[in-house]
Design an enzyme around this catalytic site. Structure first.
Site, short mmCIF file in Angstrom:
data_model
loop_
_atom_site.label_atom_id
_atom_site.label_comp_id
_atom_site.label_asym_id
_atom_site.label_seq_id
_atom_site.Cartn_x
_atom_site.Cartn_y
_atom_site.Cartn_z
N ARG A 54 0.84 -1.19 0.00
CA ARG A 54 0.00 0.00 0.00
C ARG A 54 0.88 1.25 0.00
O ARG A 54 0.67 2.19 -0.73
CB ARG A 54 -0.85 -0.01 1.26
CG ARG A 54 -2.27 0.36 1.04
CD ARG A 54 -3.09 0.12 2.25
NE ARG A 54 -2.37 -0.47 3.38
CZ ARG A 54 -2.96 -0.87 4.49
NH1 ARG A 54 -4.27 -0.75 4.59
NH2 ARG A 54 -2.28 -1.40 5.47
N LYS A 155 -2.26 -20.01 3.65
CA LYS A 155 -3.16 -19.99 4.79
C LYS A 155 -3.19 -18.62 5.46
O LYS A 155 -2.19 -17.93 5.39
CB LYS A 155 -2.76 -21.08 5.78
CG LYS A 155 -1.54 -20.72 6.64
CD LYS A 155 -1.37 -21.64 7.81
CE LYS A 155 -0.29 -21.13 8.72
NZ LYS A 155 0.04 -21.94 9.86
N GLU A 223 6.26 -26.70 19.19
CA GLU A 223 6.95 -25.42 19.12
C GLU A 223 7.34 -25.00 20.53
O GLU A 223 6.61 -25.29 21.49
CB GLU A 223 6.04 -24.34 18.54
CG GLU A 223 5.63 -24.58 17.11
CD GLU A 223 4.70 -23.48 16.63
OE1 GLU A 223 5.15 -22.65 15.83
OE2 GLU A 223 3.54 -23.44 17.05
N HIS A 247 -1.36 -28.08 7.78
CA HIS A 247 -0.09 -28.81 7.76
C HIS A 247 -0.24 -30.27 8.21
O HIS A 247 0.23 -31.19 7.55
CB HIS A 247 0.93 -28.14 8.68
CG HIS A 247 1.10 -26.68 8.42
ND1 HIS A 247 1.23 -26.17 7.15
CD2 HIS A 247 1.17 -25.61 9.25
CE1 HIS A 247 1.38 -24.84 7.23
NE2 HIS A 247 1.33 -24.50 8.49
N LYS A 331 2.13 -25.06 21.49
CA LYS A 331 3.08 -23.96 21.66
C LYS A 331 3.66 -24.00 23.06
O LYS A 331 3.07 -24.55 23.97
CB LYS A 331 2.36 -22.64 21.44
CG LYS A 331 1.95 -22.44 19.99
CD LYS A 331 1.60 -21.02 19.69
CE LYS A 331 1.31 -20.83 18.23
NZ LYS A 331 2.47 -20.96 17.36
P1 NAP Z 1 2.11 -8.06 7.31
O1 NAP Z 1 3.49 -8.13 7.82
O2 NAP Z 1 1.10 -7.27 8.08
O3 NAP Z 1 2.20 -7.45 5.83
C1 NAP Z 1 1.06 -7.12 5.10
C2 NAP Z 1 1.48 -6.61 3.72
O4 NAP Z 1 0.28 -6.40 2.98
C3 NAP Z 1 2.23 -5.30 3.75
O5 NAP Z 1 3.17 -5.29 2.70
C4 NAP Z 1 1.12 -4.29 3.47
O6 NAP Z 1 1.59 -3.10 2.88
C5 NAP Z 1 0.29 -5.08 2.48
N1 NAP Z 1 -1.09 -4.56 2.40
C6 NAP Z 1 -1.98 -4.46 3.39
N2 NAP Z 1 -3.12 -3.93 2.92
C7 NAP Z 1 -2.94 -3.68 1.62
C8 NAP Z 1 -3.73 -3.13 0.59
N3 NAP Z 1 -4.97 -2.70 0.81
N4 NAP Z 1 -3.21 -3.04 -0.64
C9 NAP Z 1 -1.94 -3.46 -0.88
N5 NAP Z 1 -1.14 -4.00 0.04
C10 NAP Z 1 -1.63 -4.10 1.28
O7 NAP Z 1 1.48 -9.50 7.11
P2 NAP Z 1 2.24 -10.90 6.88
O8 NAP Z 1 2.66 -11.45 8.18
O9 NAP Z 1 3.27 -10.73 5.82
O10 NAP Z 1 1.06 -11.83 6.37
C11 NAP Z 1 0.38 -11.65 5.14
C12 NAP Z 1 -0.61 -12.81 4.98
O11 NAP Z 1 0.10 -14.03 4.90
C13 NAP Z 1 -1.57 -12.95 6.16
O12 NAP Z 1 -2.82 -13.39 5.69
C14 NAP Z 1 -0.93 -14.05 7.01
O13 NAP Z 1 -1.87 -14.75 7.78
C15 NAP Z 1 -0.35 -14.93 5.91
N6 NAP Z 1 0.78 -15.75 6.37
C16 NAP Z 1 1.84 -15.14 6.97
C17 NAP Z 1 2.92 -15.91 7.40
C18 NAP Z 1 4.12 -15.26 8.03
O14 NAP Z 1 5.08 -16.00 8.31
N7 NAP Z 1 4.12 -13.97 8.25
C19 NAP Z 1 2.91 -17.30 7.21
C20 NAP Z 1 1.82 -17.89 6.58
C21 NAP Z 1 0.76 -17.09 6.18
P3 NAP Z 1 1.66 -1.75 3.77
O15 NAP Z 1 2.57 -2.05 4.91
O16 NAP Z 1 2.17 -0.75 2.84
O17 NAP Z 1 0.26 -1.48 4.27
#
Ligand code: NAP
Length: 486
Positions: A54, A155, A223, A247, A331
């Protein structure tokens, strides 16, 4: 010395568009995986990498954030700094708001030139699932969906059957099933793929792989960490949604599936689907839930959410009738380990019994241990004669296939393999829509029963609650630390 995986199959030059490209998943997993593949030469300088978020951030700030997650790769190659500089040249940061579509035209202009080529364009939605529908619609409106476009999601794919179906409909309104890659990163792990090789590329196990020879199967995903900053999200999910629905059920499928006639995406997924459809519905007696003692303080609220769950599952078919599949995940446990343990039945008759030299240890059953993390590898526990002239003394020994020792090379992270498969167009290690729905069909009633149970509080640093399915834990569970030397 440079580290590399034993072989790399070339992938076609592609465009990777990572929505949520500045988020945690992208920085910790996706871009480091792409960097490893670039350093190994599997991705060439002809790929284009676009991080969509964003908010716009300058490229140098993005690289500064990314670099700590690429440290291992940077320390593994002599020319790492050159690779890093060349990798940076492939990157573009693009601000697009998925919700409003603002900024989308620039993306269309940037990659639309390849529309008529055979070049794959991979759209990875590393954003909240609430944005999946809008993202797909936006891609369609921007005219970026063509036969070589692929969509990657992961997921949580729904909160239950109904919401999973809604997500599916949103994806399928724009992309064909053959273009959708649903990641379960467990399927990208080397040992998980090796489980299929072990079962279907060797004859010795298949004849034993059934209820005549196998006593029970255990799958543990333990974990040591707690929920930390994810408490608000986790409290809505719990261990059943966060770990079991995806998983662990995928691991159950790979252990229990029939051999597909060919190693093709749909044949493998057809067989996994059949396992999910054959799962016995569970009752309260088959479910144990727990919560670690500090959880409510971390959450800052009162909660019944399970941070630990154990299930006694069964598969209703000829191969597995009567064989319990015990699964558990939790956990803040005492050990970090993911493993599958296949325990074979006791020998039908013991010819050494009367010799008096047999110890309790020498009477252990054969076990096959498939370790996913840490120290990926396979072990087969056998009973052998203790060397020396001291008579026929038996003791447990191991055939140990530690992948690190065997291949003397680093094993690629699951995301490396999976991201390359998206470019190759190989869906074998990705979940099909009907698998996801079948997993929810099984788990929804389990969640309903579990939500009416009060989770047992357990102390951090233990192996969870003490009793399971009417027995104490020691009589059921094999301690994962025994297999890892931890
Ligand atoms: P995060 O750190 O909060 O990152 C979210 C990303 O999405 C940021 O780059 C944000 O950009 C972007 N975003 C949010 N709203 C947006 C919009 N309206 N338009 C365009 N971009 C937007 O989240 P995350 O941990 O990476 O997780 C993302 C998804 O993957 C979630 O559904 C999570 O459950 C899933 N997931 C994550 C992990 C993990 O290890 N983190 C593992 C498995 C699954 P801005 O910062 O510019 O808003």
């Amino acid at each position: 010395m440079e580290k590399s995986i034993p072989q790399t199959a070339l992938v076609p030059d592609s465009d990777y568009v990572i929505f949520g490209g500045t988020g945690d998943l992208a920085l910790r997993k996706i871009f480091p995986a792409l960097f490893w593949r670039f350093c190994d030469g599997q991705l060439t300088s002809k790929v284009r990498l676009i991080a969509v978020a964003r908010n716009s951030i300058p490229l140098d700030v993005f690289l500064e954030r990314l670099r700590p997650f690429c440290e291992e790769a940077l320390n593994s190659y002599e020319n790492a700094e050159t690779y890093w500089a060349r990798f940076a040249e492939l990157l573009t940061i693009m601000p697009i708001d998925i919700a409003t579509g603002e900024g989308g035209a620039e993306l269309a202009q940037h990659i639309g030139d390849k529309k008529d080529d055979a070049r794959p364009t991979i759209f990875y939605l590393a954003v909240a699932p609430a944005l999946f529908g809008s993202a797909c619609k936006l891609l369609s409106e921007l005219d970026l969906v063509w036969p070589q476009s692929r969509l990657v999601v992961e997921k949580p794919l729904g909160h239950d059957y109904e919401t999973a179906q809604q997500i599916n409909s949103q994806l399928k309104a724009v992309f064909a099933e053959e273009q959708i890659y649903r990641i379960d990163h467990y399927l990208g792990k080397e040992t998980v793929q090796n489980l299929m090789a072990l079962r279907f590329a060797n004859v010795i196990f298949e004849s034993q792989w059934n209820n005549k020879s196998i006593d029970h199967v255990q799958i543990t995903v333990a974990e040591t960490v707690g929920v930390g900053e994810r408490a608000a999200y986790y409290d809505q999910a719990g261990a059943l949604r966060d770990m079991v629905q995806n998983h662990i059920l995928q691991l159950v499928c790979l252990v229990a599936m029939e051999p597909p006639s060919h190693f093709t995406a749909d044949q493998v997924r057809d067989e996994k689907l059949r396992v999910l459809q054959a799962l016995r519905p569970l009752t309260k007696q088959d479910i144990v839930t727990g919560q670690y003692q500090d959880y409510e303080r971390e959450l800052d609220g009162v909660s019944n959410t399970e941070t630990y769950v154990a299930l006694r599952m069964g598969i209703e078919n000829w191969r597995w009738a009567g064989v319990p599949f015990y699964i558990r995940t939790g956990k803040k446990l005492s050990v970090r380990a993911s493993e599958i343990v296949i325990t074979f039945k006791p020998k039908p008759h013991d010819i050494f019994k009367k010799s008096g030299d047999i110890s309790a240890e020498g009477d252990l059953p054969n076990r096959l241990i498939i370790r996913l993390q840490p120290q990926e590898g396979l072990k087969l526990q056998l009973i052998s004669k203790a060397p020396g002239p001291g008579g026929m003394r038996l003791f447990p020994s191991e055939l140990n296939l530690s992948f690190n020792d065997t291949f003397s090379a680093r094993l690629p992270d699951a995301y490396e393999r999976l991201l390359m498969d998206t470019a190759r167009g190989n869906q074998t290690l990705f979940m099909r829509h009907d698998e996801v729905l079948a997993a929810w069909s099984f788990i929804d009633p389990v969640i309903k029963i579990a939500s009416q149970m009060a989770p047992t509080l357990y102390r951090q640093g233990t192996l969870g609650p003490n009793d399971h399915f009417g027995s104490d834990s020691d009589s059921i569970w094999i301690d994962p630390s025994e297999n890892s030397g931890q």
